[in-house]
Design a protein around this motif. Structure first.
Motif, mmCIF file in Angstrom:
data_model
loop_
_atom_site.group_PDB
_atom_site.id
_atom_site.type_symbol
_atom_site.label_atom_id
_atom_site.label_comp_id
_atom_site.label_asym_id
_atom_site.label_seq_id
_atom_site.Cartn_x
_atom_site.Cartn_y
_atom_site.Cartn_z
ATOM 1 N N ASP A 62 29.979 -60.770 53.763
ATOM 2 C CA ASP A 62 29.358 -59.449 53.906
ATOM 3 C C ASP A 62 30.392 -58.328 53.929
ATOM 4 O OD1 ASP A 62 26.846 -60.592 53.938
ATOM 5 O OD2 ASP A 62 26.572 -60.392 56.112
ATOM 6 N N LEU A 63 31.623 -58.673 54.298
ATOM 7 C CA LEU A 63 32.703 -57.687 54.319
ATOM 8 C C LEU A 63 33.510 -57.680 53.018
ATOM 9 C CD1 LEU A 63 33.841 -58.221 58.002
ATOM 10 C CD2 LEU A 63 32.653 -56.219 57.059
ATOM 11 N N GLY A 64 33.040 -58.462 52.030
ATOM 12 C CA GLY A 64 33.641 -58.400 50.701
ATOM 13 C C GLY A 64 34.524 -59.557 50.297
ATOM 14 N N ASP A 65 34.619 -60.601 51.110
ATOM 15 C CA ASP A 65 35.460 -61.749 50.766
ATOM 16 C C ASP A 65 34.707 -62.647 49.768
ATOM 17 O OD1 ASP A 65 36.728 -64.339 50.772
ATOM 18 O OD2 ASP A 65 37.732 -63.789 52.631
ATOM 19 N N ILE A 66 35.138 -62.600 48.516
ATOM 20 C CA ILE A 66 34.473 -63.364 47.450
ATOM 21 C C ILE A 66 34.589 -64.868 47.698
ATOM 22 C CG2 ILE A 66 34.452 -63.842 44.963
ATOM 23 C CD1 ILE A 66 33.452 -61.030 45.739
ATOM 24 N N SER A 67 35.751 -65.330 48.149
ATOM 25 C CA SER A 67 35.934 -66.759 48.415
ATOM 26 C C SER A 67 34.986 -67.229 49.512
ATOM 27 C CB SER A 67 37.377 -67.052 48.826
ATOM 28 O OG SER A 67 38.247 -66.791 47.766
ATOM 29 N N ALA A 68 34.780 -66.395 50.510
ATOM 30 C CA ALA A 68 33.838 -66.744 51.574
ATOM 31 C C ALA A 68 32.418 -66.830 51.017
ATOM 32 C CB ALA A 68 33.905 -65.728 52.705
ATOM 33 N N GLN A 69 32.073 -65.934 50.100
ATOM 34 C CA GLN A 69 30.752 -65.981 49.468
ATOM 35 C C GLN A 69 30.563 -67.294 48.716
ATOM 36 O OE1 GLN A 69 28.123 -63.804 49.689
ATOM 37 N NE2 GLN A 69 26.988 -65.366 48.567
ATOM 38 N N LEU A 70 31.598 -67.726 48.002
ATOM 39 C CA LEU A 70 31.518 -68.996 47.275
ATOM 40 C C LEU A 70 31.388 -70.176 48.230
ATOM 41 C CD1 LEU A 70 34.210 -68.307 44.534
ATOM 42 C CD2 LEU A 70 31.715 -68.281 44.257
ATOM 43 N N ASP A 71 32.144 -70.164 49.329
ATOM 44 C CA ASP A 71 32.029 -71.246 50.308
ATOM 45 C C ASP A 71 30.659 -71.238 50.979
ATOM 46 O OD1 ASP A 71 34.445 -72.569 49.960
ATOM 47 O OD2 ASP A 71 35.497 -71.319 51.411
ATOM 48 N N LEU A 72 30.126 -70.055 51.242
ATOM 49 C CA LEU A 72 28.789 -69.944 51.820
ATOM 50 C C LEU A 72 27.755 -70.553 50.876
ATOM 51 C CD1 LEU A 72 26.813 -68.861 53.956
ATOM 52 C CD2 LEU A 72 26.868 -66.666 52.744
ATOM 53 N N GLU A 73 27.827 -70.208 49.606
ATOM 54 C CA GLU A 73 26.875 -70.751 48.622
ATOM 55 C C GLU A 73 27.026 -72.260 48.491
ATOM 56 O OE1 GLU A 73 27.594 -68.465 45.080
ATOM 57 O OE2 GLU A 73 26.812 -66.628 45.993
ATOM 58 N N ARG A 74 28.258 -72.759 48.510
ATOM 59 C CA ARG A 74 28.500 -74.205 48.409
ATOM 60 C C ARG A 74 27.901 -74.917 49.613
ATOM 61 N NH1 ARG A 74 31.777 -76.765 51.219
ATOM 62 N NH2 ARG A 74 33.110 -74.971 51.682
ATOM 63 N N LEU A 75 28.149 -74.393 50.805
ATOM 64 C CA LEU A 75 27.637 -75.009 52.023
ATOM 65 C C LEU A 75 26.111 -75.001 52.029
ATOM 66 C CD1 LEU A 75 28.502 -76.307 54.692
ATOM 67 C CD2 LEU A 75 28.560 -74.023 55.687
ATOM 68 N N GLN A 76 25.505 -73.892 51.639
ATOM 69 C CA GLN A 76 24.048 -73.803 51.597
ATOM 70 C C GLN A 76 23.458 -74.750 50.557
ATOM 71 O OE1 GLN A 76 23.699 -69.544 51.070
ATOM 72 N NE2 GLN A 76 23.410 -69.217 53.264
ATOM 73 N N ALA A 77 24.149 -74.922 49.439
ATOM 74 C CA ALA A 77 23.662 -75.846 48.405
ATOM 75 C C ALA A 77 23.690 -77.286 48.917
ATOM 76 C CB ALA A 77 24.508 -75.709 47.145
ATOM 77 N N PHE A 78 24.769 -77.661 49.602
ATOM 78 C CA PHE A 78 24.850 -79.009 50.168
ATOM 79 C C PHE A 78 23.787 -79.225 51.226
ATOM 80 C CE2 PHE A 78 29.427 -79.216 48.723
ATOM 81 C CZ PHE A 78 29.214 -80.251 47.820
ATOM 82 N N GLU A 79 23.513 -78.216 52.028
ATOM 83 C CA GLU A 79 22.461 -78.313 53.044
ATOM 84 C C GLU A 79 21.093 -78.491 52.391
ATOM 85 O OE1 GLU A 79 22.894 -74.823 55.431
ATOM 86 O OE2 GLU A 79 24.580 -75.638 56.545
#
Length: 85
Positions: A62-79
């Motif tokens: 939310d603060l603009g970290d693109i890598s964090a956005q990718l990790d968030l999407e990866r984690l949510q996809a695995f869940e």
């Protein structure tokens, strides 16, 4: 990052986790992302906690970290995959 990777010092994941936590509490975006990774994988003496890792990734994203956005999407996809089983 130096303690995490052993750059200029002995690698010490517990010290890295402590410093990431302090920096994240002070609003450091990259430290928030790194702390999320440590919680996701249970590194540095931290108990693995994927839901807290997800929160940290979201905060950094939310603060603009693109890598964090990718990790968030990866984690949510695995869940999502795990909940379908």
């Amino acid at each position: 990052m130096c303690y995490e990777n052993g750059w200029g010092t002995a690698a010490d994941l517990q010290q890295a986790a402590e410093l990431y936590s302090k920096a994240a509490n002070d609003g450091h975006i990259a430290a928030t992302h790194s702390l999320g990774y440590f919680y996701e994988h249970g590194l540095g003496g931290l108990m693995a906690n994927k839901s807290f890792a997800e929160e940290l990734y979201k905060m950094a994203a939310d603060l603009g970290d693109i890598s964090a956005q990718l990790d968030l999407e990866r984690l949510q996809a695995f869940e999502a995959i795990a909940s379908d089983k």
